[in-house]
Design a protein around this motif. Structure first.
Motif, PDB file in Angstrom:
ATOM      1  N   MET A  85       0.834  -1.197   0.000  1.00  0.00           N
ATOM      2  CA  MET A  85       0.000   0.000   0.000  1.00  0.00           C
ATOM      3  C   MET A  85       0.869   1.247   0.000  1.00  0.00           C
ATOM      4  SD  MET A  85      -3.194  -0.805   2.538  1.00  0.00           S
ATOM      5  CE  MET A  85      -3.874   0.825   2.278  1.00  0.00           C
ATOM      6  N   GLU A  86       1.930   1.239   0.797  1.00  0.00           N
ATOM      7  CA  GLU A  86       2.821   2.385   0.848  1.00  0.00           C
ATOM      8  C   GLU A  86       3.533   2.568  -0.485  1.00  0.00           C
ATOM      9  OE1 GLU A  86       5.452   2.449   4.125  1.00  0.00           O
ATOM     10  OE2 GLU A  86       3.892   2.202   5.633  1.00  0.00           O
TER      11      GLU A  86
ATOM     12  N   THR B  53       1.279   4.027  -3.155  1.00  0.00           N
ATOM     13  CA  THR B  53       0.975   5.435  -2.955  1.00  0.00           C
ATOM     14  C   THR B  53       2.170   6.311  -3.274  1.00  0.00           C
ATOM     15  OG1 THR B  53      -0.591   4.838  -1.219  1.00  0.00           O
ATOM     16  CG2 THR B  53       0.144   7.119  -1.280  1.00  0.00           C
TER      17      THR B  53
ATOM     18  N   GLU C 198      -4.413   4.979   6.091  1.00  0.00           N
ATOM     19  CA  GLU C 198      -4.871   6.128   5.311  1.00  0.00           C
ATOM     20  C   GLU C 198      -4.232   7.426   5.790  1.00  0.00           C
ATOM     21  OE1 GLU C 198      -8.163   5.396   8.445  1.00  0.00           O
ATOM     22  OE2 GLU C 198      -6.850   4.198   7.137  1.00  0.00           O
TER      23      GLU C 198
ATOM     24  N   ASN D 253      -0.576   7.370   4.541  1.00  0.00           N
ATOM     25  CA  ASN D 253      -0.505   7.718   3.120  1.00  0.00           C
ATOM     26  C   ASN D 253      -0.524   9.225   2.916  1.00  0.00           C
ATOM     27  OD1 ASN D 253      -0.419   5.032   2.380  1.00  0.00           O
ATOM     28  ND2 ASN D 253      -2.592   4.898   1.876  1.00  0.00           N
ATOM     29  N   LYS D 254      -1.334   9.918   3.706  1.00  0.00           N
ATOM     30  CA  LYS D 254      -1.364  11.382   3.616  1.00  0.00           C
ATOM     31  C   LYS D 254      -0.018  11.972   4.021  1.00  0.00           C
ATOM     32  CE  LYS D 254      -6.313  12.201   4.342  1.00  0.00           C
ATOM     33  NZ  LYS D 254      -7.329  12.898   5.169  1.00  0.00           N
TER      34      LYS D 254
ATOM     35  N   TYR E 239       2.887  10.946   1.507  1.00  0.00           N
ATOM     36  CA  TYR E 239       2.824  11.224   0.075  1.00  0.00           C
ATOM     37  C   TYR E 239       1.822  12.311  -0.312  1.00  0.00           C
ATOM     38  CZ  TYR E 239       2.445  10.320  -4.950  1.00  0.00           C
ATOM     39  OH  TYR E 239       2.446  10.450  -6.311  1.00  0.00           O
ATOM     40  N   GLU E 240       0.561  12.112   0.016  1.00  0.00           N
ATOM     41  CA  GLU E 240      -0.491  12.949  -0.551  1.00  0.00           C
ATOM     42  C   GLU E 240      -0.378  14.416  -0.153  1.00  0.00           C
ATOM     43  OE1 GLU E 240      -4.132  11.050   0.544  1.00  0.00           O
ATOM     44  OE2 GLU E 240      -3.604   9.164  -0.450  1.00  0.00           O
TER      45      GLU E 240
END
Length: 375
Positions: A12-13, A16, A359, A362-363, A366-367
């Motif tokens: 997942m990481e 992303t 989640e 991930n923010k 990366y996001e």
């Protein structure tokens, strides 16, 4: 966690991506700047053929980049990051790629100059020449080396006109994502800086705030209340600088004037954020007529316009409390991962945020950085 679940988590990481927002390249010597400086500046900096090595240990005998007043009793740079040829940690792009980027599968890293800047130096013209040389050195030696490198550019905050000249010169290069506006004795909300903010917003550049000028140079701000006695006291006080600057930016109306401008505070920690938001909101409710230009609560401006680098992340007695603190003020979209490589107190991706759901990681990983720096 089972091996299967761990693989799913890792995938997942990787899917992303991973952006490191604070990587520090270092000069191995000031002489690396010689190709970017005319002889008159080389003479004033006493580098190249004008170096006065014989007198370097004498008072006023030779030029030195302003250095910190406080000495770390260990090492500021990690000794395990010394380059293969024995060079300064962070001075070899190839080794940094191997030691940091390849180790943590880094998608993109933002380079923020690690060696001394001259943001609070008293000779503005000399500071501007040195700053331009550092920017070109970073671009040529590092950014051109690997497509994963991005950079913040240095300016001369004590002289907005010189800063604007530098932004106009290189600020539209696609690899440059931020203006590194180091702390000086002038609060950042003051209109002294507004021409810089206007151009940065027009160019789509974030304003990055990073400790450097806060304890060196004639125009460096003092630590609140007064100078610290030791390195540990000075280091623990850094977050107070960020808090003061955010208050200045909000109350002076910077975020109302420049609504699309992001300020990224790096190396100040994050756990102090809720108390600052709450205190500022409470005071605004009673004293808002003093700042009629504010159309929202201070916390709303902070949430919209301020971003915080995670390092050095606070470590509460109960690890889960950090996540709870962040969620109290809906700050999940405000945090950017910063390793601070190769500094002694840097944070490692695999050991930070273990209590955070995927989640949120991930923010942070990366996001948030992708949106902040428009990558």
């Amino acid at each position: 966690m089972s091996e299967t679940l761990q693989k799913l988590d890792d995938n997942m990481e990787e899917a992303t991506g991973f952006i490191d927002c604070d990587v520090h390249p270092y000069l191995s010597s000031l002489n690396e700047l010689v190709p970017y400086l005319d002889e008159s500046v080389q003479r004033r900096l006493q580098i190249g053929r004008f170096e006065k090595s014989l007198l370097k240990n004498q008072s006023n005998g030779s030029f030195e980049i302003p250095k910190s007043r406080y000495s770390n009793p260990g090492y500021v740079l990690r000794v395990d990051a010394v380059t293969p040829n024995g060079g300064v940690p962070g001075s070899d792009p190839d080794y940094l790629i191997k030691d940091l980027f390849e180790r943590y599968n880094t998608t993109c890293g933002i380079l923020n100059i690690g060696h001394g800047t001259m943001s609070a130096y008293h000779n503005f013209d000399l500071a501007a020449a040195y700053t331009s040389a550092c920017n070109e050195w970073l671009y040529d030696t590092w950014v051109k080396k690997d497509k994963r490198f991005r950079m913040s550019m240095e300016v001369t905050p004590m002289d907005p006109k010189l800063s604007i000249q530098e932004i106009e010169r290189i600020g539209q290069r696609p690899e440059i994502v931020a203006v590194n506006l180091r702390d000086t004795q002038i609060p950042m909300g003051k209109q002294h800086f507004w021409p810089i903010y206007e151009l940065a917003e027009a160019y789509g550049l974030a304003i990055l705030v990073h400790p450097d000028g806060i304890d060196v140079g004639a125009y460096s701000p003092s630590v609140p209340v007064g100078p610290a006695s030791t390195y540990i006291e000075w280091h623990a006080s850094l977050s107070l600088i960020a808090q003061r600057q955010i208050m200045s930016l909000v109350y002076e109306g910077v975020f109302e004037k420049f609504p699309h401008l992001k300020f990224v505070f790096i190396e100040y920690g994050v756990a102090w954020l809720p108390s600052v938001m709450w205190r500022m909101d409470k005071n605004w409710k009673a004293l808002r007529e003093e700042v009629p230009w504010l159309k929202m609560q201070p916390s709303e401006y902070i949430r919209r316009n301020v971003r915080l680098g995670t390092q050095p992340i606070e470590e509460p007695f109960r690890p889960g409390d950090l996540l709870a603190l962040i969620r109290m003020v809906n700050a999940e979209d405000m945090l950017l991962f910063t390793s601070d490589y190769p500094h002694w107190d840097g944070d490692i991706k695999n050991r930070v945020f273990l209590q955070f759901p995927q989640e949120v990681k991930n923010k942070i990983f990366y996001e948030n950085a992708k949106a902040t720096f428009r990558l």
